[in-house]
Design a protein around this motif. Structure first.
Motif, PDB file in Angstrom:
ATOM      1  N   UNK A  42      -4.787  -5.565  -0.879  1.00 19.37           N
ATOM      2  CA  UNK A  42      -4.122  -4.412  -0.281  1.00 19.37           C
ATOM      3  C   UNK A  42      -2.619  -4.498  -0.379  1.00 19.37           C
ATOM      4  N   UNK A  43      -2.074  -5.717  -0.209  1.00 16.51           N
ATOM      5  CA  UNK A  43      -0.622  -5.896  -0.294  1.00 16.51           C
ATOM      6  C   UNK A  43      -0.113  -5.610  -1.701  1.00 16.51           C
ATOM      7  N   UNK A  44      -0.881  -6.036  -2.716  1.00 15.27           N
ATOM      8  CA  UNK A  44      -0.466  -5.771  -4.098  1.00 15.27           C
ATOM      9  C   UNK A  44      -0.522  -4.275  -4.414  1.00 15.27           C
ATOM     10  N   UNK A  45      -1.549  -3.595  -3.931  1.00 10.74           N
ATOM     11  CA  UNK A  45      -1.643  -2.140  -4.147  1.00 10.74           C
ATOM     12  C   UNK A  45      -0.478  -1.423  -3.458  1.00 10.74           C
ATOM     13  N   UNK A  46      -0.177  -1.840  -2.233  1.00  6.08           N
ATOM     14  CA  UNK A  46       0.940  -1.254  -1.496  1.00  6.08           C
ATOM     15  C   UNK A  46       2.249  -1.514  -2.239  1.00  6.08           C
ATOM     16  N   UNK A  47       2.380  -2.704  -2.816  1.00  2.00           N
ATOM     17  CA  UNK A  47       3.584  -3.050  -3.579  1.00  2.00           C
ATOM     18  C   UNK A  47       3.753  -2.142  -4.783  1.00  2.00           C
ATOM     19  N   UNK A  89       6.956   0.190  -5.340  1.00  2.00           N
ATOM     20  CA  UNK A  89       7.800   0.030  -6.532  1.00  2.00           C
ATOM     21  C   UNK A  89       7.898   1.336  -7.305  1.00  2.00           C
ATOM     22  N   UNK A  90       6.790   2.085  -7.357  1.00  2.00           N
ATOM     23  CA  UNK A  90       6.831   3.399  -8.011  1.00  2.00           C
ATOM     24  C   UNK A  90       7.776   4.341  -7.272  1.00  2.00           C
ATOM     25  N   UNK A  91       7.710   4.291  -5.927  1.00  2.00           N
ATOM     26  CA  UNK A  91       8.636   5.112  -5.137  1.00  2.00           C
ATOM     27  C   UNK A  91      10.076   4.655  -5.337  1.00  2.00           C
ATOM     28  N   UNK A  92      10.271   3.345  -5.506  1.00  2.00           N
ATOM     29  CA  UNK A  92      11.621   2.826  -5.735  1.00  2.00           C
ATOM     30  C   UNK A  92      12.176   3.329  -7.064  1.00  2.00           C
ATOM     31  N   UNK A  93      11.319   3.398  -8.090  1.00  2.00           N
ATOM     32  CA  UNK A  93      11.750   3.926  -9.383  1.00  2.00           C
ATOM     33  C   UNK A  93      12.151   5.388  -9.253  1.00  2.00           C
ATOM     34  N   UNK A  94      11.311   6.156  -8.569  1.00  3.33           N
ATOM     35  CA  UNK A  94      11.626   7.578  -8.365  1.00  3.33           C
ATOM     36  C   UNK A  94      12.910   7.740  -7.562  1.00  3.33           C
ATOM     37  N   UNK A  95      13.062   6.964  -6.482  1.00  2.00           N
ATOM     38  CA  UNK A  95      14.253   7.060  -5.641  1.00  2.00           C
ATOM     39  C   UNK A  95      15.495   6.641  -6.415  1.00  2.00           C
ATOM     40  N   UNK A  96      15.370   5.557  -7.192  1.00  7.44           N
ATOM     41  CA  UNK A  96      16.512   5.095  -7.976  1.00  7.44           C
ATOM     42  C   UNK A  96      16.962   6.123  -8.984  1.00  7.44           C
ATOM     43  N   UNK A 101      18.671   3.527   3.793  1.00  9.45           N
ATOM     44  CA  UNK A 101      17.563   3.228   4.688  1.00  9.45           C
ATOM     45  C   UNK A 101      16.217   3.252   3.975  1.00  9.45           C
ATOM     46  N   UNK A 102      16.089   4.109   2.960  1.00 13.71           N
ATOM     47  CA  UNK A 102      14.801   4.231   2.273  1.00 13.71           C
ATOM     48  C   UNK A 102      14.567   3.037   1.333  1.00 13.71           C
ATOM     49  N   UNK A 103      15.621   2.559   0.692  1.00 21.55           N
ATOM     50  CA  UNK A 103      15.513   1.360  -0.144  1.00 21.55           C
ATOM     51  C   UNK A 103      15.147   0.160   0.726  1.00 21.55           C
ATOM     52  N   UNK A 104      15.814   0.043   1.870  1.00 22.16           N
ATOM     53  CA  UNK A 104      15.525  -1.059   2.790  1.00 22.16           C
ATOM     54  C   UNK A 104      14.091  -0.992   3.283  1.00 22.16           C
ATOM     55  N   UNK A 105      13.643   0.215   3.659  1.00 21.17           N
ATOM     56  CA  UNK A 105      12.282   0.375   4.175  1.00 21.17           C
ATOM     57  C   UNK A 105      11.239  -0.012   3.131  1.00 21.17           C
ATOM     58  N   UNK A 106      11.463   0.336   1.879  1.00 17.22           N
ATOM     59  CA  UNK A 106      10.509  -0.017   0.827  1.00 17.22           C
ATOM     60  C   UNK A 106      10.431  -1.535   0.652  1.00 17.22           C
ATOM     61  N   UNK A 107      11.586  -2.192   0.590  1.00 17.24           N
ATOM     62  CA  UNK A 107      11.589  -3.642   0.391  1.00 17.24           C
ATOM     63  C   UNK A 107      10.983  -4.391   1.562  1.00 17.24           C
ATOM     64  N   UNK A 108      11.418  -4.060   2.774  1.00 15.17           N
ATOM     65  CA  UNK A 108      10.898  -4.753   3.953  1.00 15.17           C
ATOM     66  C   UNK A 108       9.444  -4.398   4.216  1.00 15.17           C
ATOM     67  N   UNK A 109       9.047  -3.171   3.846  1.00 12.80           N
ATOM     68  CA  UNK A 109       7.648  -2.765   4.012  1.00 12.80           C
ATOM     69  C   UNK A 109       6.709  -3.596   3.153  1.00 12.80           C
TER      70      UNK A 109
END
Length: 366
Positions: free
Chosen positions: A7-12, A16-23, A259-267
């Motif tokens: 589950x953690x790998x799927x969430x990751x 990461x996909x959201x991080x690419x879109x956000x970036x 805040x969104x970058x931080x939330x993705x990494x810490x999440x």
């Protein structure tokens, strides 16, 4: 073992996909997107390295909870950890500090991240006082225990256990620490904020203990009592996770003020901590490595000291991670050494005394 982290790998992958879109939305370039992605990865690694002791302590509480409440914490509790502490809590700090509504605070975080970072960083003294005091209470409560017969660092832990007869001694120790650190702060206003926040941290711990005392069933309780006791454990674990998260949330601004970058990494990191917690409970790791729980609580005390001192001194997050890892590693080594010397002995001793605490081999409280 890898099955626990599916589950953690799927969430990751999703994060990461959201991080690419956000970036891409933020920078519009491949290099900029890669930079955002790298920050998310680094934040997730830092969160995992800083939170292993959190997983051990969570497991020590979860093993005593009913399966129903255990499942509730691992589902709803992780949602609170990921979204509450990593997104809502920083917004709440900004809203209170800047006298803004929640929507305005969210707009500030999205539209003016530099100002958002400044406001939340300015609240660090109060956060350090509250979080440090709460964690110190958690760690000291474990060692100031007259019924604690298993000692890892016997020279120190035996003396702490013997002092448990002094009523509320852990509160006195924490108050002295708060006063001592407050004397190092730059202004009286900061000192007052620090002490008041620390007092509320102590009160938060006492409130959780009170709820646990009220809801914990006695030996004649019916089956429904276990569920009520589970509620106290659920509240305790969420407050504990919140205190563990303070330094990670604040420290994350060293890498990004979004805040969104931080939330993705810490999440991502929080999800791996959840998976580690489940593995520790299912595999009975705490029962096999007898001193692992002790190492985790020493790491909590070390984190509390670091957090309290961070109100005055800048302490890199890597130091916190290294100190925690040292305590965990030494406790694992001590456990493995004892297991080798006493392969068939159900009781355990100490680093300075490897003989069983009880010669009859009865179960001991850790």
């Amino acid at each position: 073992m890898l099955g626990y982290f599916k589950g953690a790998f799927l969430f990751t992958i999703v994060c990461l996909a959201l991080a690419v879109w956000l970036g891409w939305e933020m920078t519009g370039s491949v290099i900029g997107t890669a930079g955002v992605l790298w920050i998310v990865v680094v934040l997730s690694i830092l969160e995992v390295s800083l939170s292993f002791d959190n997983a051990v302590v969570n497991a020590s509480v979860l093993k005593e909870m009913s399966p129903v409440w255990r499942k509730r914490f691992l589902t709803w509790g992780i949602a609170i950890a990921v979204f509450g502490m990593r997104i809502v809590f920083p917004l709440l700090i900004v809203a209170i500090a800047a006298h803004l509504g929640p929507i305005e605070a969210l707009k500030l975080a999205a539209g003016n991240p530099t100002e958002y970072e400044r406001i939340i960083t300015s609240a660090h003294v109060g956060i350090a006082g509250f979080g440090g005091a709460f964690l110190a209470m958690v760690g000291l409560k474990f060692f100031f225990d007259r019924d604690k017969d298993i000692h890892w660092i016997g020279l120190i832990e035996r003396r702490l256990a013997s002092l448990a007869s002094v009523h509320a001694i852990e509160i006195g120790v924490v108050l002295l620490c708060l006063y001592g650190v407050s004397r190092l702060l730059h202004s009286e206003a900061e000192a007052l904020t620090f002490i008041v926040s620390g007092i509320f941290g102590i009160l938060a711990h006492l409130a959780v203990e009170a709820v646990n005392s009220l809801l914990e069933p006695d030996e004649h309780a019916i089956a429904g009592g276990a569920a009520r006791s589970g509620l106290a454990g659920f509240l305790y674990l969420n407050l504990l996770d919140s205190a563990f998260s303070f330094d990670g949330v604040i420290g994350a601004f060293a890498l990004s003020n979004n805040i969104f970058v931080i939330a993705l990494g810490l999440g991502i990191g929080a999800m791996f901590v959840r998976s580690m917690t489940i593995m520790l409970v299912d595999k009975g790791t705490l029962a096999h490595y007898r001193y692992l729980e002790h190492g985790a609580f020493w790491a909590i005390i070390a984190l509390a000291v670091v957090m309290l001192l961070s109100a005055r001194f800048h302490i890199p997050e890597v130091i916190t991670g290294v100190v925690g890892a040292v305590f965990i590693g030494l406790s694992l080594y001590g456990s493995a050494r004892y297991n080798r010397r006493h392969p068939s002995d159900p009781a355990f001793g100490t680093l300075d005394d490897c003989s069983p605490v009880r010669p009859d081999g009865t179960e001991l409280k850790s």
